[in-house]
Structure formats: C-alpha cells, structure tokens
Design an enzyme around this catalytic site. Structure first.
Site, short mmCIF file in Angstrom:
data_model
loop_
_atom_site.label_atom_id
_atom_site.label_comp_id
_atom_site.label_asym_id
_atom_site.label_seq_id
_atom_site.Cartn_x
_atom_site.Cartn_y
_atom_site.Cartn_z
N GLU A 4 43.91 52.41 53.58
CA GLU A 4 44.44 50.81 53.99
C GLU A 4 43.88 49.50 54.28
O GLU A 4 44.46 48.79 53.76
CB GLU A 4 45.93 51.75 54.14
CG GLU A 4 47.21 50.52 54.58
CD GLU A 4 47.27 50.17 53.00
OE1 GLU A 4 48.10 49.43 52.66
OE2 GLU A 4 46.72 50.52 51.78
N HIS A 7 41.26 47.52 53.17
CA HIS A 7 42.09 46.89 52.09
C HIS A 7 42.72 45.58 51.97
O HIS A 7 43.23 44.84 51.73
CB HIS A 7 43.19 47.44 50.73
CG HIS A 7 43.16 47.31 49.58
ND1 HIS A 7 42.74 46.75 48.73
CD2 HIS A 7 44.97 47.57 48.73
CE1 HIS A 7 43.06 46.57 48.24
NE2 HIS A 7 44.38 46.57 48.31
N HIS A 50 50.76 47.21 39.60
CA HIS A 50 49.61 46.17 40.53
C HIS A 50 48.58 45.88 41.06
O HIS A 50 48.18 45.41 40.47
CB HIS A 50 50.23 47.36 42.32
CG HIS A 50 49.82 47.07 43.09
ND1 HIS A 50 47.60 47.20 43.65
CD2 HIS A 50 50.32 45.94 44.35
CE1 HIS A 50 47.86 46.11 44.73
NE2 HIS A 50 49.19 45.97 45.26
N HIS A 86 47.21 58.48 28.20
CA HIS A 86 46.35 57.44 28.20
C HIS A 86 44.97 57.31 28.13
O HIS A 86 43.73 56.40 27.36
CB HIS A 86 45.70 57.69 29.55
CG HIS A 86 45.02 56.61 30.37
ND1 HIS A 86 44.93 55.08 29.80
CD2 HIS A 86 43.23 56.59 30.80
CE1 HIS A 86 43.30 54.94 30.57
NE2 HIS A 86 43.07 55.60 31.32
N HIS A 125 34.78 53.25 37.06
CA HIS A 125 35.77 53.40 35.90
C HIS A 125 37.04 51.38 35.89
O HIS A 125 36.74 51.90 35.58
CB HIS A 125 36.76 54.67 35.86
CG HIS A 125 37.45 54.59 34.97
ND1 HIS A 125 36.80 54.95 33.19
CD2 HIS A 125 38.22 54.54 34.61
CE1 HIS A 125 37.19 54.85 32.82
NE2 HIS A 125 39.11 54.70 33.18
#
Length: 313
Positions: free
Chosen positions: A58, A61, A123, A214, A276
């Site tokens: 975290e 990032h 996001h 999806h 991905h």
C-alpha cells in the site's frame, strides 16, 4: 530541449503503467488497509514502525502515485508550452491531471471512510483515462501522427462507429472486471468458459453472476474487435495506422481473454493477474489513439468541405 521532453514523456508514461499495476496489486493482495485508515501517512506515522507485507504494498503504491502526480503535472505544463499549438495537447494535459487527482481522491476516501465495491471499481477505470491521456501526449510529442500521415486521414462512418463504440464499451468491460475483483468474485466460477459443471454451467449465486457477467462482456468485445479488425484488413490496407492498429488490437484482446482464462485456471495466480491488468491498459491506450484519429478525421473532412466551398465560389 525537445529530446529531453521526449524522454520525460516516456518516463511519465512508464510511471503511470506502474501506478496501474500497483493499484491492481493492492486490490489482488487485499492490501488496501495496509496503512490503516490514515492518509497520506501510514497508521499516522511518517516512518511506520510495524512493517507488514500489506503495508509495503500500500505504501509503495502511494509513493509511486505521488511521484506520478509530480511527473504528470510537469509533463502537462511542459507539453502545453512546447507543443501547445497542436490541437489536442491542452485538452489531454488537463485531462491527465484532472483524472489523476480524481483517482488519488477516491483512493484517499476509500482508506479514510471506506467506499462501496461499486465505487471502488471506478478507481481502475479513472486511472486508465489518466494513463491514456499521458500516452497520447507522449505520442504527440514523438510526432507519431506525422509518421503515419494521420493529419490527412479520412475515416468512414462505419469505422468511426467501431472506434468510438468499442472504446466506450471497453470501459464497461473494465468496470465489470474491476467490480469482480473488489467484490471478491474472481474465483466464484471455478470452470472456464462456463461457470461450473452443475446446472448446465449456469451461475446460481450473486458472485457467480458477477463473474459470468464480466466473461460475457469480455466475449462481446472480443467478437466486436475481431469484426473491426476484419473490416480494417479488408478496406484499409492503404491506411497503415488503421490496418495495423486493429490487428494489434485483436492480438491484445486475444491475449486479454487468454490471460483472463488463466487467472481462473491457475487459481488467481498473482503474476498472471497483473499481466491481465497490463494488457487491458495497453489495449485501452490503443483504443484511445483510435479516438484521436476519429477527431483528426472529422477535422480533415471539415477542412476539405471548406476548401470545396471556396473553390465553388
């Protein structure tokens, strides 16, 4: 100076890629609460005392996102001054900064007050728009359009429909994929392409329906891009940017579908999951460039119409 701007644009684009992958890593490793409910500090400390894996992910990032904020701002101002005469430059500069700030605010709000899965899924999509804006700025700086003679490009209505329609729909696919991750439905369906061996392979729970929704959305964009690529190969051999662009788009979407299947088959392997996310980022960037080409084509048609009217008079 122009040479320095090019290298800085490349650096900023790569930083944005790292931001995208970092955000995906935070989600996939469930590290969003690694710094508690403090932002921008970790657990209210400048230098955290209790180091955990989630905290490292975290905090890393956040640091990279902060660096991206500075580099994107510098690139936007620099581009505005140096290539501001190019029609799209100022718009892209503002877009990249705006969506990067919006991304940071949503991330901060999620840490301090929490957000629903539906909001958190936005996001990644917001980050994609900021990344695409930076990528297009970089392409303008490198004068890619001049190499393909894009300023004289004229695209028919049918191809414009595919270019605009696919990028809009791709955002829907991206959102559904992000929603799957935030909802914890990545492995809700253990089989591929069907959900399971029971009930004819159809989903029976909410998480299974989210996962299969999806997959269905991804299947549609695969077919749509394949059709657009076929149209480009058939009718645009003389326009290299469209011809090769759609071929590359088809390769990328094929890789995206394959990596998505492997995510399920390998039980959510982290490296495959990050690949991905990387592939969809590249595909969205390419589709964004198609949107720029559509804008250029519309301008070319207007210019041609004005010239014809002048000659008639």
């Amino acid at each position: 100076m122009q040479h320095a701007l090019k290298w800085f644009a490349v650096f900023t684009t790569l930083i944005m890629v790292v931001v995208l992958l970092g955000g995906a890593l935070v989600t996939k490793t469930e590290s969003g609460a690694g710094c508690g409910d403090s932002w921008p500090l970790c657990h209210g400390e400048l230098i955290p005392s209790d180091i955990t894996f989630e905290l490292i992910v975290e905090l890393s990032h956040r640091l990279v996102s902060g660096l991206a904020g500075f580099t994107v701002l510098i690139l936007s101002v620099w581009s505005w001054k140096k290539i501001g005469h190019i029609r799209e430059t100022k718009f892209l500069a503002l877009l990249s900064v705006f969506f990067l700030v919006l991304q940071a605010l949503i991330g901060a709000a999620a840490v301090m007050w929490g957000q629903s899965d539906a909001i958190l899924a936005l996001h990644f999509g917001i980050s994609l728009i900021s990344f695409a804006s930076v990528l297009l700025l970089t392409l303008l700086i490198f004068e890619i359009d001049k190499k393909f003679d894009a300023k004289s490009l004229v695209i028919n209505k049918d191809m414009k429909f595919h270019m605009v329609g696919i990028i809009v729909y791709s955002y829907v696919v991206v959102y559904t994929g992000a929603y799957v991750r935030h909802k914890g439905a990545s492995l809700a369906c253990p089989e591929w392409p069907l959900c399971s061996n029971r009930a004819g392979g159809l989903p029976t729970t909410l998480h299974e329906w989210i996962q299969m929704g999806h997959r269905f959305a991804a299947g549609i964009i695969f077919i749509w891009i394949a059709y657009a690529a076929w149209r480009a190969i058939k009718h645009y051999k003389h326009e290299k940017v469209i011809y090769w662009g759609w071929i590359i788009a088809f390769i990328l979407v094929s890789m995206q579908v394959t990596s998505g299947a492997l995510v399920v088959i390998t039980g959510l392997n982290l490296y495959i999951a990050l690949v991905h996310a990387l592939i969809i980022s590249c595909l969205f960037g390419l589709l964004s460039y198609f949107l720029l080409l559509v804008s250029r084509s519309n301008t070319n048609i207007e210019v041609d119409s004005s010239s014809d009217q002048s000659l008639t008079k």
